[in-house]
Design a protein around this motif. Sequence first.
Motif, mmCIF file in Angstrom:
data_model
loop_
_atom_site.group_PDB
_atom_site.id
_atom_site.type_symbol
_atom_site.label_atom_id
_atom_site.label_comp_id
_atom_site.label_asym_id
_atom_site.label_seq_id
_atom_site.Cartn_x
_atom_site.Cartn_y
_atom_site.Cartn_z
ATOM 1 N N GLN A 9 -28.511 -15.408 20.753
ATOM 2 C CA GLN A 9 -28.754 -15.313 19.316
ATOM 3 C C GLN A 9 -29.481 -16.553 18.769
ATOM 4 O OE1 GLN A 9 -24.535 -14.489 18.214
ATOM 5 N NE2 GLN A 9 -25.389 -12.749 17.075
ATOM 6 N N VAL A 10 -29.832 -17.487 19.651
ATOM 7 C CA VAL A 10 -30.494 -18.721 19.210
ATOM 8 C C VAL A 10 -31.807 -18.414 18.497
ATOM 9 C CG1 VAL A 10 -31.696 -20.787 20.019
ATOM 10 C CG2 VAL A 10 -29.413 -20.252 20.890
ATOM 11 N N ILE A 11 -32.584 -17.495 19.054
ATOM 12 C CA ILE A 11 -33.890 -17.162 18.458
ATOM 13 C C ILE A 11 -33.716 -16.688 17.015
ATOM 14 C CG2 ILE A 11 -35.852 -15.571 18.570
ATOM 15 C CD1 ILE A 11 -35.508 -15.571 21.626
ATOM 16 N N ASP A 12 -32.724 -15.841 16.792
ATOM 17 C CA ASP A 12 -32.510 -15.312 15.444
ATOM 18 C C ASP A 12 -32.083 -16.411 14.474
ATOM 19 O OD1 ASP A 12 -33.193 -12.895 16.471
ATOM 20 O OD2 ASP A 12 -31.168 -12.030 16.456
ATOM 21 N N VAL A 13 -31.229 -17.330 14.937
ATOM 22 C CA VAL A 13 -30.825 -18.445 14.079
ATOM 23 C C VAL A 13 -32.029 -19.303 13.722
ATOM 24 C CG1 VAL A 13 -29.530 -20.616 14.013
ATOM 25 C CG2 VAL A 13 -28.446 -18.556 14.887
ATOM 26 N N GLN A 14 -32.872 -19.607 14.723
ATOM 27 C CA GLN A 14 -34.042 -20.438 14.466
ATOM 28 C C GLN A 14 -35.039 -19.741 13.546
ATOM 29 O OE1 GLN A 14 -34.977 -21.346 18.731
ATOM 30 N NE2 GLN A 14 -35.026 -23.459 17.997
ATOM 31 N N ALA A 15 -35.155 -18.430 13.670
ATOM 32 C CA ALA A 15 -36.064 -17.691 12.795
ATOM 33 C C ALA A 15 -35.628 -17.796 11.343
ATOM 34 C CB ALA A 15 -36.124 -16.230 13.235
ATOM 35 N N LEU A 16 -34.322 -17.782 11.116
ATOM 36 C CA LEU A 16 -33.818 -17.886 9.757
ATOM 37 C C LEU A 16 -33.853 -19.324 9.239
ATOM 38 C CD1 LEU A 16 -30.745 -15.502 10.075
ATOM 39 C CD2 LEU A 16 -32.668 -15.164 8.514
ATOM 40 N N ALA A 17 -33.419 -20.264 10.076
ATOM 41 C CA ALA A 17 -33.314 -21.652 9.624
ATOM 42 C C ALA A 17 -34.647 -22.377 9.603
ATOM 43 C CB ALA A 17 -32.336 -22.407 10.529
ATOM 44 N N GLY A 18 -35.624 -21.873 10.386
ATOM 45 C CA GLY A 18 -36.903 -22.554 10.459
ATOM 46 C C GLY A 18 -36.784 -23.876 11.203
ATOM 47 N N ASP A 19 -37.878 -24.608 11.263
ATOM 48 C CA ASP A 19 -37.910 -25.887 11.978
ATOM 49 C C ASP A 19 -38.965 -26.767 11.329
ATOM 50 O OD1 ASP A 19 -38.140 -28.024 13.698
ATOM 51 O OD2 ASP A 19 -37.999 -26.813 15.516
ATOM 52 N N SER A 20 -38.515 -27.796 10.595
ATOM 53 C CA SER A 20 -39.467 -28.660 9.892
ATOM 54 C C SER A 20 -40.333 -29.447 10.869
ATOM 55 C CB SER A 20 -38.707 -29.630 8.983
ATOM 56 O OG SER A 20 -37.803 -30.422 9.744
ATOM 57 N N THR A 21 -39.811 -29.747 12.062
ATOM 58 C CA THR A 21 -40.589 -30.506 13.044
ATOM 59 C C THR A 21 -41.835 -29.742 13.466
ATOM 60 O OG1 THR A 21 -38.568 -31.530 13.865
ATOM 61 C CG2 THR A 21 -40.508 -31.665 15.275
ATOM 62 N N ASP A 22 -41.670 -28.439 13.733
ATOM 63 C CA ASP A 22 -42.803 -27.612 14.163
ATOM 64 C C ASP A 22 -43.447 -26.855 13.004
ATOM 65 O OD1 ASP A 22 -42.431 -28.433 16.739
ATOM 66 O OD2 ASP A 22 -41.308 -26.667 17.369
ATOM 67 N N ASN A 23 -42.946 -27.096 11.793
ATOM 68 C CA ASN A 23 -43.462 -26.417 10.598
ATOM 69 C C ASN A 23 -43.273 -24.900 10.686
ATOM 70 O OD1 ASN A 23 -44.487 -26.851 8.021
ATOM 71 N ND2 ASN A 23 -46.559 -26.274 8.632
ATOM 72 N N VAL A 24 -42.130 -24.478 11.217
ATOM 73 C CA VAL A 24 -41.750 -23.060 11.223
ATOM 74 C C VAL A 24 -41.040 -22.793 9.897
ATOM 75 C CG1 VAL A 24 -40.337 -21.296 12.331
ATOM 76 C CG2 VAL A 24 -41.546 -22.995 13.727
ATOM 77 N N PRO A 25 -41.556 -21.879 9.047
ATOM 78 C CA PRO A 25 -41.059 -21.779 7.668
ATOM 79 C C PRO A 25 -39.627 -21.251 7.545
ATOM 80 C CG PRO A 25 -42.663 -20.063 8.118
ATOM 81 C CD PRO A 25 -42.705 -20.983 9.297
#
Length: 970
Positions: free
Chosen positions: A183-199
């Motif tokens: 489920q890591v992918i789904d969490v990252q999709a929701l939380a985003g990632d400021s380091t990689d600029n994932v919204p």
Amino acid sequence: MMTYPIGPDSRLTLIDGSGYIFRAFHGLPPLTRKSDGAPIGAVSGFCNMIFKLLADERDSEQPTHLAVIFDAPGPTFRNEIYQAYKANRPPAPEDLVPQFPMIREATRAFGLPCIELAGYEADDLIATYARQAAESGARVRIISSDKDLMQLITDQISLYDPMKDRPMGPEAVLEKFGVAPNQVIDVQALAGDSTDNVPGAPGIGVKTAAELLSVYGTLENLLDHAHEIKQPKRRETLIAFREQIEVSKRLVTLMQDVPVLEHLEHFGVREPEPLVLLDFLRKMELRTLTGRVEAGLRRDGFVADQAQHVSSNAGVDAIQHATHEPERGTSSTGFAGIPQSVFKPMDTTSYETITSLERLQDWIARAKNQGYLAFDTETSSLNSSSGTLVGLSLAVEPGLACYVPIGHRGAGEMGVTGDLFSGADASIALIPGQLSLIEVIDTLKPLMEDDAVLKIGQNIKYDVSVLAQHGVIIAPIDDTMLMSFALDAGRNNHGMDDLSERLLGHKPIAFKDVCGIGKAQISFDQVPVERATCYASEDADVTLRLWHILKPRLVQERSTTVYETLERPLVPVVAAMERAGVKVDVGELSRLSLDFAQRMVALEAIAHTQAGEVFNLGSPKQLGEILFDKMSLPGGKKTATGQWATGAEALEDLAAQGHELPRTLVDWRMLAKLKSTYTDNLKAAIDPTSGRVHTSYNMVGAATGRLSSTDPNLQNIPIRTEEGRRIRRAFVAEPGHVLISADYSQIELRLLAHVGDIPQLKKAFVDGLDIHAMTASEMFGVPLEGMDPMVRRKAKAINFGIIYGISAFGLARQLSIPQGEARDYIATYKQRFPGIQAYMDTMKAMAREKTYVETIFGRRCWVPGIHAKSQAEQAFAERQAINAPLQGAAADIIKRAMIRLPDALAEAGLDARMLLQVHDELVFEAPSSQADATCALVVKVMEKAALPAVALSVPLVVEARSAFNWAEAH
């Protein structure tokens, strides 16, 4: 190309090469290649990490297949999905860019596949290879600190974090993301990632994402049922930003079907081509690692077997003409005088526990025959003066070490049942089967005092003090910590664990792993003997190996004189000072503590009145709100946490502007510090046995060679204030004795006059003039007689400030004058004494060229910050380069005096003993009847301490006085 089929019995290790690069670059100080100045810090760090990893892998996981995966330059397919992907990442640092190709060359030199593919990230290649290997039945180990790779963890695929030195399984994923790996992918999709600029989804973090997924299972199901969510803000965000969330999922999902060009069959583990690796390391000028590889070649018989088949330019010629002779007693040396066995893996289970005198005698005979041994003592306390001896470890050659338990108690048996850290009653009887303290001391004493056997230790001062309490005077000695300090002061740490990891690629057993931490920590006498044998014997083994590496370097790097004349002979002197301690008047301390407490209460009441409210004077938060929010005082600055800065500098600036409350707070803080640090703590530091305070001197504390004092710190007692001087009055002599304070007068200014060859300063010192008045006369054109004290004060501030590279801002603040005026003062000073600027320029140039500066006695003080990109770091390093040769030479001179004084006093029949060293001051205790004779002798030795090594062009002047307490003697 040779292939190695992969299947169910295979083990694949995939190394995140890009992660290694940035860890090596940011985790280590800058390093340049001497031959051309090329940056190689990241290359050095990368090579050392690969070297260590390969050694660890072969000893534990033993992969059958291994590859290093890198990010290829340029955009990837994710930039086509989302143009702003990683758009906020800064470009790679300028001095890292040229190291990228070198690191790829290093990978190939180690015989490892170097994999990258344009258009894809390293993580995608790792995911693809991991899937392929898992499908073939192989086990996969990914070495990376990248959280994005946690989505790959399965029963067959594991992640190992080298930063935290631990495997990362499903429990680590749960701790990090609150979900299982799938489920890591789904969490990252929701939380985003400021380091990689994932919204991601605005306003939804990892914790919220995990909560939502625990209810809805998958991201798709969550988005399909977003309208059912009760919280309005979450519901609206998920509905409004669905498309952005879905794009984010595509960005964070690692591609597992990359069209890779290299296949798993080509990743079979094989040894590197020795001469290819050696040639690369020599080209990079990585001397330590080169020596380790050379030693490995000799150990494996490579040179003997292959020398006739290779050309000299491949490195064999250099190997055959090693510059160092073997150390005394080494029977089978490798290169640069290092025995072959130094780099062999350590097996802590092979060490011997000594429980009979006959077996101990066998080890002693081996040490006597060899002429040296490494040893270490284990005690019940970290304080050498109060701890009881629990055991000793000995090492006679790498891998051959033993432990002699003496004082282990029954509580140690808890380790057998797994309850190691629960503590124990120290009154429990000793475990049977151990040798007694008396018989061990009696048996070892002749060996430890044998002039024909060298005793080697790491921070051996501690062991010298421990055994001195039992009547054992250890000599001769070598200290690996001090060897490292003589070689690398200012650029490396000198603790055994750091040295072992850096020079041997071995991480020793940590003390906390043996004794625990915090409230659950036990003393060493409660550690099970078997476990203590592994820990203590390893210490001696590591120390011996380090000695074999560091001893030859002293000669090669021209540091032998510093070690042999300044560091090594000082050990017994400092150890004796620590054992002597100093007497303090408990009654005087109690009176001071009460006085300080009463004055603090009075100041607290004044502060409350000035603030118009009651507040906690010790709370920076409350203080900042009152000063800058309520009272709107000028110059307020906020820290990174958003809180007002209320440090000493901020308060003193406000006090200098005439604001009453800051002045009161400065006075209150001074008293609070004196009370807590000295009047209260000094009473607690009194040894119940001796009735004296025993400080501990750190011999490797400052790159300049200065000693530092801890537990308690007796070097920082303020002497410019009446309160500080009152604390010194509490340090007293025993009845019938006096304290003698002998202090070098303006030693660093005298050294500046000599080193900088400044005629006016030299003449003033030779003529015995008031140096500050003379400087003021030269600068401001005023006569010496009748000089305004304020004018002299300005000259004094510049004289001392110039040694530390003081800026106009610093001088202006110190003298409370405009910055422009301070700048003019400094310019006038340099104009009147041109040798000052020449000296400064010379030292800064030397630092830039060599990354170190030297004292007149040859001590190297490393200043790696001179090559930093930050201007602030460079400026600080330049000030270090200016000051270090002066402060370092002053430290060298007082050390030379300290080494000579015990013998000089004894030869003169004087019963004085040295108690304290406080920068340029030495404190002695002597019988009252011998005070004058002791003062005269101490002055004579200290003033001639530079000779015969250096003939100074200015005289050293020492002022010595005697009195019953320290304040009156100084």
